[in-house]
Design a protein around this motif. Structure first.
Motif, PDB file in Angstrom:
ATOM      1  N   ILE A 213       0.715  -1.255   0.117  1.00 44.87           N
ATOM      2  CA  ILE A 213       0.110  -0.021   0.063  1.00 44.87           C
ATOM      3  C   ILE A 213       0.930   1.058   0.140  1.00 44.87           C
ATOM      4  CG2 ILE A 213      -1.561   1.300   1.302  1.00 44.87           C
ATOM      5  CD1 ILE A 213      -2.749  -1.398   2.135  1.00 44.87           C
TER       6      ILE A 213
ATOM      7  N   LEU B  70      -5.839  -3.872   0.361  1.00 46.63           N
ATOM      8  CA  LEU B  70      -5.091  -3.134  -0.837  1.00 46.63           C
ATOM      9  C   LEU B  70      -5.971  -2.535  -1.610  1.00 46.63           C
ATOM     10  CD1 LEU B  70      -2.452  -2.958  -1.977  1.00 46.63           C
ATOM     11  CD2 LEU B  70      -2.931  -4.994  -3.470  1.00 46.63           C
TER      12      LEU B  70
ATOM     13  N   ASP C 125      -1.647  -9.094  -1.411  1.00 45.21           N
ATOM     14  CA  ASP C 125      -3.082  -9.012  -0.884  1.00 45.21           C
ATOM     15  C   ASP C 125      -3.420 -10.544  -0.376  1.00 45.21           C
ATOM     16  OD1 ASP C 125      -5.655  -8.214  -0.329  1.00 45.21           O
ATOM     17  OD2 ASP C 125      -6.065  -7.740  -2.427  1.00 45.21           O
TER      18      ASP C 125
END
Length: 318
Positions: free
Chosen positions: A38, A82, A278
């Motif tokens: 991120i 995410l 993720d």
């Protein structure tokens, strides 16, 4: 038979649970964090730690697994850390697309295998049998990542029969949808066709030598009727087992096929989730694939009793 089926289903649930446990804690051991994805690779360790605390990733793994399992059972998986998109929607939409490829691939490979296997068994060591043996050897020898580019170049780029990397959903029309998935489905089906054809051919030849087949011939039944009504049913048992295994191979092959042909399916979604860390999406996708594989094979085990009554009798006696 009921207790036999119940035991099979309980074992399937246990296997899926163990897969979820192993997958969760295996992902915990992998380096990296979704917080890094991120914030980017240039983020400071303090910023990463703060974001992990905000996302709840600093809690013990066992606590987070129990919370995740509860959310899974309740159907509330939340949003991806995410992408911020609903995890259930993301995974199920991708799974529906992959399901189209796998179902059509199994049906296509089985349909051609039944015809080719029956012809080869009807005329063993003949021209059709020799041609089938050569084609199946080639199909087994060529992996998906080789067949895919060849088909894309010949049928899509050169001849223009199919789109190269463009998926059209069924809601936009059956004909555009079939054209968009024809190449990936054929790639998945080709190797499985070779497996099914060889199994059916070998078992049909063996069954056609059984005494009850000779008795059917003595009663004046045609070879076609004997082959399709009396020999195909017992010869289908090994092929049914192969269908369960082929589903697992196809699900694994979708990662290559979907990436190659631009199909937004589960394989492509999982590969993207791996690269982006993720883990929420990745974990749900892996459990879904494992569950589908286990329950399909469980269903096939139960279907043995329908195809072959001897299996049902053994299950009832035990």
């Amino acid at each position: 038979m009921f207790l036999y089926a119940l035991g099979k289903l309980l074992r399937a649930v246990l296997v899926v649970f163990l897969v979820s446990v192993l997958t969760f804690f295996a992902l915990e051991l992998t380096p990296g964090s979704v917080a890094t994805s991120i914030l980017g690779v240039g983020a400071t360790s303090e910023a990463v730690s703060q974001l992990e605390q905000t996302l709840g990733l600093d809690r013990p793994a066992a606590v987070r697994f129990i919370e995740w399992l509860g959310n899974l059972l309740s159907g509330d998986l939340g949003n991806s850390d995410l992408t911020k998109l609903p995890i259930a929607t993301t995974v199920m939409q991708a799974a529906f697309t992959t399901l189209q490829l796998v179902v059509l691939g199994v049906l296509l490979s089985l349909g051609f295998a039944v015809v080719a296997g029956a012809l080869a068994a009807r005329f063993p060591r003949g021209l059709i049998d020799r041609l089938g043996d050569g084609l199946t050897s080639m199909a087994i020898a060529l992996p998906t990542f080789v067949i895919g580019p060849i088909l894309a170049y010949l049928l899509a780029v050169q001849l223009g029969w199919f789109p190269v990397a463009s998926y059209t959903p069924p809601s936009d029309g059956v004909e555009p949808w079939l054209r968009s998935i024809a190449l990936p489905v054929f790639c998945l089906a080709l190797g499985e066709f070779a497996t099914f054809q060889r199994l059916l051919r070998a078992d049909l030849i063996a069954v056609l030598q059984e005494p009850y087949i000779e008795a059917a011939r003595a009663r004046g039944l045609s070879e076609r009727r004997i082959l399709m009504l009396h020999a195909m049913r017992p010869a289908a048992i090994p092929a049914m087992t192969a269908v369960g295994l082929s589903v697992g191979r196809m699900l694994g092959g979708t990662i290559i096929v979907e990436t190659l042909f631009g199909v937004p399916g589960l394989g492509r979604t999982l590969s993207t989730a791996i690269l982006a860390r993720d883990l929420d999406v990745l974990l749900v996708g892996v459990v879904l694939v494992a569950g589908a594989f286990v329950f399909i094979n469980t269903f096939i085990d139960l279907a043995y009793g329908i195809v072959d009554p001897r299996v049902r009798l053994r299950a009832t006696a035990s």
